[in-house]
Design an enzyme around this catalytic site. Structure first.
Site, PDB file in Angstrom:
ATOM      1  N   LYS A 334      40.554  30.762  46.015  1.00  0.00           N
ATOM      2  CA  LYS A 334      39.763  31.147  46.952  1.00  0.00           C
ATOM      3  C   LYS A 334      39.400  32.870  47.068  1.00  0.00           C
ATOM      4  O   LYS A 334      40.243  33.540  46.328  1.00  0.00           O
ATOM      5  CB  LYS A 334      40.725  31.717  48.429  1.00  0.00           C
ATOM      6  CG  LYS A 334      40.671  29.931  49.166  1.00  0.00           C
ATOM      7  CD  LYS A 334      39.413  29.958  49.610  1.00  0.00           C
ATOM      8  CE  LYS A 334      40.013  28.543  50.590  1.00  0.00           C
ATOM      9  NZ  LYS A 334      38.754  27.661  50.989  1.00  0.00           N
ATOM     10  N   ALA A 337      39.280  37.945  49.959  1.00  0.00           N
ATOM     11  CA  ALA A 337      38.550  37.802  51.417  1.00  0.00           C
ATOM     12  C   ALA A 337      39.177  37.012  52.865  1.00  0.00           C
ATOM     13  O   ALA A 337      39.788  36.655  53.358  1.00  0.00           O
ATOM     14  CB  ALA A 337      37.966  38.516  51.296  1.00  0.00           C
ATOM     15  N   ASN A 386      39.444  36.581  36.622  1.00  0.00           N
ATOM     16  CA  ASN A 386      38.624  34.579  37.033  1.00  0.00           C
ATOM     17  C   ASN A 386      38.815  35.346  38.796  1.00  0.00           C
ATOM     18  O   ASN A 386      39.153  35.656  39.657  1.00  0.00           O
ATOM     19  CB  ASN A 386      39.285  33.886  37.103  1.00  0.00           C
ATOM     20  CG  ASN A 386      37.986  32.893  36.119  1.00  0.00           C
ATOM     21  OD1 ASN A 386      37.215  32.849  36.624  1.00  0.00           O
ATOM     22  ND2 ASN A 386      38.743  31.197  36.712  1.00  0.00           N
ATOM     23  N   TYR A 392      46.073  33.566  40.530  1.00  0.00           N
ATOM     24  CA  TYR A 392      46.820  33.231  39.108  1.00  0.00           C
ATOM     25  C   TYR A 392      46.611  34.018  38.725  1.00  0.00           C
ATOM     26  O   TYR A 392      47.447  34.342  37.765  1.00  0.00           O
ATOM     27  CB  TYR A 392      45.829  31.929  39.613  1.00  0.00           C
ATOM     28  CG  TYR A 392      46.006  31.403  38.117  1.00  0.00           C
ATOM     29  CD1 TYR A 392      46.613  30.349  38.230  1.00  0.00           C
ATOM     30  CD2 TYR A 392      45.314  31.073  37.388  1.00  0.00           C
ATOM     31  CE1 TYR A 392      47.339  29.196  36.855  1.00  0.00           C
ATOM     32  CE2 TYR A 392      45.098  30.684  36.711  1.00  0.00           C
ATOM     33  CZ  TYR A 392      46.124  29.979  36.125  1.00  0.00           C
ATOM     34  OH  TYR A 392      46.068  28.859  34.707  1.00  0.00           O
TER      35      TYR A 392
END
Length: 486
Positions: A334, A337, A386, A392
């Site tokens: 996600k 935010a 990314n 991640y």
């Protein structure tokens, strides 16, 4: 996962179609198969001024059984090869452009000490590159810039990185190009690394820079149940069988039930290791099936659980282990935010924190033997970042930090620690990516295609190899020389 475009462009009609439109034309990569020769064809040798590594290269050529030809830049090669009993000849400039004539190009740049001495690189690759066949190999050898005696030598040796990465992007046709820096005193520790970069095992590894030092290489031939005594053993090259280099060694692989983890377990087992696969209890059936085929051992633990490190240590304590592969990981994507605290924390905890806790337990108890190997799976997301993956990318960058920071601390025990950073690999996870993003991930690299789980596994097997003891604290991207994070 099937790459329909790759299959199409390698059909007779598809090849004509993409040629007419100027579309990317990825080559079907030659990967290692046990029923096919690992090394074959002609290897062209080139060199700069006062090369230091030709003798080590001659030993390698004898060992892998290929035939060499000397470019005019490597005038010392012919008499040296003859002393080693090698069949060799000279590469004639008139032969340039003969497609498929050469299987590999090797250039010894170790003696270059000034930017004015870089010209032989142009001469060699100008003459030979068009003769390099499909899925050929380019390997440039130099000296680590940080160890150079003068700023000018450092400058010239650092320049080799730009050359090698550019060659990888120019060559196409499934050709890889890599640079190996070899520290003084490590000349006789290069064979495992050069075998990897010259073989089909490195099909999706290109544009990489690896340094071989002497400081991490220790005798790992004793695989008894002894614990660490704190006494450093003398630097030696351990004895092993090239066909089964991990015979007698025990390897732990987390996340081993399926995908990349299952492929890692399979490759390590094929190299002779007894594999202990770890995965979450809900994956127990898949884990059992994977390890049963490999005559391995399955352990169902949730590595994120607080009690897991102690449970894993207890399960391994009787015999100890030689190799730890931290492969288990998750994604919860996600934008930050919209990312919940639980999504952030679970990714950090499993992808990074679990590695720290497991290693603390196994190293503290001496379960990972002296001379052992730790290999962690990072990601090019941890190098380039990314969108939608702050958690991640943070975890995977932390893995790189662990590898770099722990290497000096493990040196006294002869333990190496390295990371692989995969790019776009064809897995069940990438199959769920939307089509346009999936195609972009596949094509945005020098190979114009995604990698396979076995590409990651073969790279890990090389870093786990007993002949790779001079490699520690390093990150190797398995990404086909991705344009992201390059």
């Amino acid at each position: 996962m099937n790459d329909s475009y790759l299959n199409f462009v390698n059909s007779p009609f598809g090849a004509r179609f993409v040629r007419a439109l100027g579309l990317p034309s990825p080559e079907v990569l030659r990967r290692y198969r046990a029923d096919q020769p690992e090394f074959e064809g002609l290897v062209a040798i080139g060199a700069g001024r006062a090369p230091h590594l030709l003798d080590a290269l001659a030993s390698l050529v004898v060992s892998i059984g290929v035939t060499s030809v000397a470019h005019e830049s490597a005038g010392l090669w012919v008499p040296l090869a003859q002393r080693h009993g090698l069949m060799t000849g000279r590469f004639e400039p008139a032969e340039a452009g003969s497609p498929g004539k050469l299987a590999a190009l090797l250039f010894d740049a170790s003696g270059i000490e000034d930017s004015s001495q870089l010209q032989p690189l142009h001469g060699f690759f100008h003459d030979t590159l068009r003769s390099l066949g499909k899925c050929g190999r380019i390997v440039v050898l130099g000296r680590p810039p940080q160890a150079c005696a003068s700023p000018r030598q450092w400058t010239a040796q650092r320049a080799l990185e730009g050359l090698t990465r550019s060659l990888g992007k120019e060559a196409r046709r499934g050709i890889t190009a890599n640079l190996v820096y070899i520290a003084q005193g490590a000349e006789h520790d290069i064979e495992a690394t050069l075998r990897f970069f010259l073989s089909p095992r490195s099909a999706y590894v290109s544009g990489q820079v690896v340094t071989i030092d002497t400081s991490a290489a220790r005798d790992t031939s004793d695989t008894s149940n002894t614990r660490n005594t704190g006494n450093a053993r003398p630097l030696t090259t351990p004895a092993f069988d090239w066909a089964q280099p991990l015979a007698g060694r025990r390897a732990v692989v987390t996340g081993a039930a399926r995908g990349i983890g299952a492929s890692i377990a399979s490759v390590l087992a094929a190299e002779g290791a007894h594999v202990i696969g770890i995965d979450i209890p809900s994956a127990r059936d898949a884990l059992d099936a994977t390890l049963r085929q490999l005559n391995g051992t399955a352990l169902a633990f949730d590595i994120a659980a607080p009690e897991a490190p102690a449970q894993i240590a207890a399960a391994l304590d009787e015999q100890g282990v030689d190799i730890i592969v931290h492969n288990a990981g998750i994604t919860k994507d996600k934008t930050i935010a919209k990312m919940t605290d639980a999504m952030w924390q679970s990714v950090i905890d499993i992808n990074l924190g679990a590695q720290e806790r497991i290693d603390d337990a196994l190293l503290g108890a001496g379960i990972l033997r002296d001379g052992g190997r730790i290999i962690a799976v990072s990601s090019i997301s941890g190098i380039a970042g990314n969108r939608g993956q702050t958690n991640y990318a943070t975890s995977k960058a932390g893995v790189i930090g662990r590898v770099q920071s722990m290497a000096p601390h493990l040196q006294a025990r002869g333990i190496t620690i390295n990371a692989v950073a995969p790019g776009f690999i064809e897995t069940q996870m990438t199959a769920k990516i939307p089509l346009t993003l999936r195609e972009a991930g596949r094509r945005m690299n020098s190979m114009s295609q995604g990698g396979q789980p076995v590409d990651v596994a073969q790279t890990i097997a090389w870093l786990a190899h007993p002949g790779s003891g001079g490699i520690s604290g390093q990150v190797v991207r398995v990404c086909g020389q991705s344009l992201i994070g390059a």
